[in-house]
Every structure is written in C-alpha cells, then in structure tokens.
Design an enzyme around this catalytic site. Structure first.
Site, PDB file in Angstrom:
ATOM      1  N   HIS A  33       0.840  -1.208   0.000  1.00  0.00           N
ATOM      2  CA  HIS A  33       0.000   0.000   0.000  1.00  0.00           C
ATOM      3  C   HIS A  33       0.872   1.255   0.000  1.00  0.00           C
ATOM      4  O   HIS A  33       0.645   2.179  -0.790  1.00  0.00           O
ATOM      5  CB  HIS A  33      -0.911  -0.015   1.227  1.00  0.00           C
ATOM      6  N   GLU A  34       1.873   1.300   0.889  1.00  0.00           N
ATOM      7  CA  GLU A  34       2.739   2.487   0.978  1.00  0.00           C
ATOM      8  C   GLU A  34       3.519   2.705  -0.311  1.00  0.00           C
ATOM      9  O   GLU A  34       3.658   3.848  -0.777  1.00  0.00           O
ATOM     10  CB  GLU A  34       3.702   2.334   2.162  1.00  0.00           C
ATOM     11  N   HIS A  90       1.636   4.414  -3.075  1.00  0.00           N
ATOM     12  CA  HIS A  90       1.655   5.877  -3.084  1.00  0.00           C
ATOM     13  C   HIS A  90       2.806   6.402  -3.944  1.00  0.00           C
ATOM     14  O   HIS A  90       2.649   7.373  -4.686  1.00  0.00           O
ATOM     15  CB  HIS A  90       1.802   6.407  -1.654  1.00  0.00           C
ATOM     16  N   GLU A 138      -5.703   7.058  -0.854  1.00  0.00           N
ATOM     17  CA  GLU A 138      -5.684   5.849  -0.031  1.00  0.00           C
ATOM     18  C   GLU A 138      -6.393   4.694  -0.729  1.00  0.00           C
ATOM     19  O   GLU A 138      -5.911   3.555  -0.712  1.00  0.00           O
ATOM     20  CB  GLU A 138      -6.339   6.134   1.329  1.00  0.00           C
TER      21      GLU A 138
END
Length: 450
Positions: free
Chosen positions: A310-311, A314, A390
């Site tokens: 997920h990070e 970004h 997100e």
C-alpha cells in the site's frame, strides 16, 4: 472566533461524540471482524480522546481570543525589543528582535501546552494501554524536541526574513524558492540525522521478511537501499510504516510495533535474535512492561508486506510528487498574496501595531489569521484528495495479489490502535484523511484471494 468554534463543536464534534455514546454494541456488519470486548475498548478510548479534544480546543480558542483582546502579540513584541535593547541591539535590528519574539512565543506555547500533553500521555494513553514512557523520559524528550526545533526554526526564520527584506518587488519568488529548498533539505536529512536523536533505528536483520521486501521493491522498480526498524515501542504501542528519500536512495522504516515478531508486547522478556537489548532506563517502566508483556500485537510477515505494498503504491502512483507539487503551488500563492497585503497598514493596526510593521508580525497576521478561511477550505480539499489516494494505494496492493493480507492487516491495525470502526459521515468526510475502515474493507472484499 467563539461563534465559529461553537458552531464547529456543536455541529461536527457533537455528531462524532453521539456515535461513540450511542453505538454500544457491535453492528451486524462488523461481527465477523471485531469482538465485543475490543469494540467497547475502542469506543471508550475514542470517547476519552474526543472529550480531551473538546476541552483542549476550547482552551486554545479562549487563550487565542484573550491574547488578541488584551494585546498579547504587541506586548510580546515590545518585550522582545526590551530584551534586545538590554543586549545593545536597537530597533534597527528587526531580525534579531524577531528571533527573540519567536523564541519567547514558542517557549510560552510549549509551557502552556505541557499540561495538556502530560494529561494526554499519562492519563488517556496510559489508561488505554498505549503509553510506554516514564515521566523522566517524557520531560527529557520534550526538552530535546524544543531544542532541536529552535536550532532549525531560528536560523531558517532569520534567513527568510532577510530574503524578504532585500528581495525587492519580487521577494515572494525568492522567499518561495528558499522555503522549497529548506523543505527538501529537511525531508532529506530528517530520517538520517534528526529522527535518530529521538528514536533508535536498526537495520532489519537478514531473513525472509527482508528478502520479500526487497523482491517486492524490485518488482515495481522501487529503488530501495535500506530497511530499518524503529523502536517506537519505547513511547507508545501505536504502529506505523513509511518510506523516505529522493531519487535512487529510498529507505523503508517499520515500527517495531507493526511487526508481530518484533513487538515488545509479544515477548516474554526474551530479546529477538539479531537485535540489541532495549535500553530499559529510557522508555518503559517495569510496571508498564509487565502490563503489556502478554498483549498480542502486530502483523504477520505477509500482512506487513501488504501494508508496504500500500505504501509503495503511493510512490508508484505518484502521490508523493503530486502532494509536493500541490504544497509548493499553495506556498507560492501564499507568498504572492502576502506580498500584496504586507503594505496594508490597517492590518497591523487591527492587531495593535500602529507605529511599526515588522515583517515577522505581517507573516503571522496574514498566514495565521487572514488566510484562516482559505486554509480551512484547502484542508478539506486535501482531505478529499488524500482519501482518494488511499483507495488507489489499496487498489495497487490488490493488483500485487495482496488483497487478502491487506484486508486482515487493516483489521489488526485498527484493533491494535483501538480505532472505532463506526463513524459519522459528516465528521469523517471533513476530518478523516484516511477512509473509514469499513469502506476500505468493502473495496478490498470483492477481490480478496481465497
């Protein structure tokens, strides 16, 4: 100011508190992901935080209003002038007087904010099992933070004021370029030189987790150079993960509380092989360590990878660059409007400055007060954008085949941090930079791997 605050409090804040007070049982849609005991703990924790937020916010508004009504800002400026005068610096040394003003203002803010910080740490966080600090460690940390802040704030402020003074008609361009350079430098050096002053960073030992992180980073062309574990557990049991660095020098930082195999709360007084012993005199007391020792916390390796997926999403999707661009456009706009407004003597007179127009005071008036409505609107727009980012990062992790592990990781992280999964739609829309848990889980649910 009171009317604005009260409308906000008795609108959104009361709506949020009503959710915490009335939702006393696990809703049917949450029964599969949260037990009633955890649900009640998170409800009480968020209710206590909401009460604290109300009273600390009310105090802040009352304090700010009294400072404005009784001329606190011009008084502090005159006091700074007297301090400078006693040291042989006259009114022509405006930048030096500005630095004294900043030092006194931040010292006052630190002292008046200390009781609230103490209460939040040693009453609320302690009551709900998050605080790992002793009073000695807390005070030492607070003094260190204040000192480091002044070492950065005062030199940067003096250079900014000097640039504004000598920049001529286009000073706002030079001021913006200067703040851009400073922000990039601070982002570059923070994790290597500033953060280690407060927390212990150790390289993640060789093993399966590190190998899998490196493989995942390589698969998406993320230029990973190092992976660190930060000893966040000496302060709190809250967990986190992030990456930093520019160009080809990216590093990943994992909080030890995020890792099931590293969390101090999962250890029976045995140190993890390959790690150094914890400094018991710095953070946790014996009572705190005994209290949290048997509490299960953290994520499995697969879930940690999903969180990192997920990070890194970004980064891959350009969210970091987009945020920097938006921030710098906003910064340039603010400096331009400051250049337009700084010559308006009526602004200074409204705040008690009739005979002088100090540049620092102009920055304070315009950025903090005049831009206040604009900042609220901008904050809301950035919140909406952040929520969109997100969801996109979750979708990126899903494409990496990590939907199932991210699904379970989000549940565990919500449980570990006692996040309340039920939220008021209006309050969450305005304030939550991350989508509510149920919305994120729903977006992942349809494509979870079996």
């Amino acid at each position: 100011m009171f009317q604005v605050y009260l409308r906000s409090v008795f609108g959104q804040e009361v709506r949020k508190r009503r959710i915490y007070k009335t939702t006393t049982h696990v809703p049917p849609e949450l029964e599969q992901i949260m037990d009633s005991d955890t649900f009640e703990k998170s409800r009480l924790y968020q209710l206590d935080k909401s009460t604290f937020s109300f009273w600390s916010g009310l105090y802040s508004v009352v304090e700010s209003t009294l400072i404005l009504l009784f001329g606190g800002i011009p008084y502090l400026w005159r006091l700074s002038g007297r301090v400078c005068g006693s040291a042989g610096f006259g009114p022509e040394y405006e930048i030096i007087q500005s630095l004294v003003f900043l030092l006194l203002a931040t010292l006052y803010s630190a002292l008046t904010g200390l009781p609230w910080s103490l209460y939040n740490t040693f009453v609320i966080e302690e009551k709900h099992g998050f605080n790992h600090q002793t009073l000695k460690f807390f005070l030492k940390d607070t003094i260190k933070k204040f000192t480091v802040t002044q070492c950065i704030l005062l030199p940067v402020s003096s250079l900014l004021l000097y640039i504004i003074k000598i920049g001529g008609d286009y000073f706002f361009i030079y001021a913006w370029l200067f703040t851009l350079i400073v922000s990039l430098v601070l982002v570059t050096i923070y994790a290597d030189y500033i953060a280690p002053l407060f927390d212990k960073f150790t390289p993640l030992p060789e093993g399966k987790l590190k190998q899998e992180i490196e493989v995942m980073a390589k698969s998406i062309d993320f230029p990973l150079t190092k992976v660190y574990v930060v000893e966040g557990s000496k302060r709190s049991s809250h967990s986190n993960a992030y990456f930093y660095g520019f160009f080809k020098n990216k590093r990943i930082v994992l909080f030890d509380t995020l890792l099931e195999d590293y969390s101090v709360q999962n250890k029976d007084n045995q140190e993890e092989p390959g790690t150094e012993p914890r400094n018991e005199g710095e953070g946790d007391s014996e009572e705190i360590r005994a209290k949290v020792k048997n509490k299960k916390q953290g994520c499995k390796n697969e879930e940690v990878l999903a969180v990192l997926g997920h990070e890194l999403g970004h980064w891959k999707l350009g969210h970091t660059i987009k945020n920097i661009i938006i921030s710098q456009i906003n910064s340039f706009l603010c400096f331009f409007l400051f250049a337009v407004l700084i010559g308006q003597k009526v602004l200074f007179a409204a705040f008690g400055f009739y005979d002088s127009q100090p540049t620092l005071i102009g920055l304070l008036i315009i950025f903090q007060f005049i831009f206040s409505p604009y900042n609220e609107v901008l904050s809301f727009c950035l919140t909406v954008l952040s929520r969109r980012f997100e969801f996109q990062a979750d979708a990126f992790a899903k494409k990496l085949g990590m939907a199932k592990d991210l699904y379970s990781a989000l549940i565990k992280l919500n449980k570990d941090n006692l996040g309340f999964p039920v939220s008021d739609w209006l309050f969450s829309t305005w304030h939550y930079s991350h989508p509510p848990l149920l919305e994120r889980l729903q977006a992942l649910k349809d494509t979870k791997q079996d």
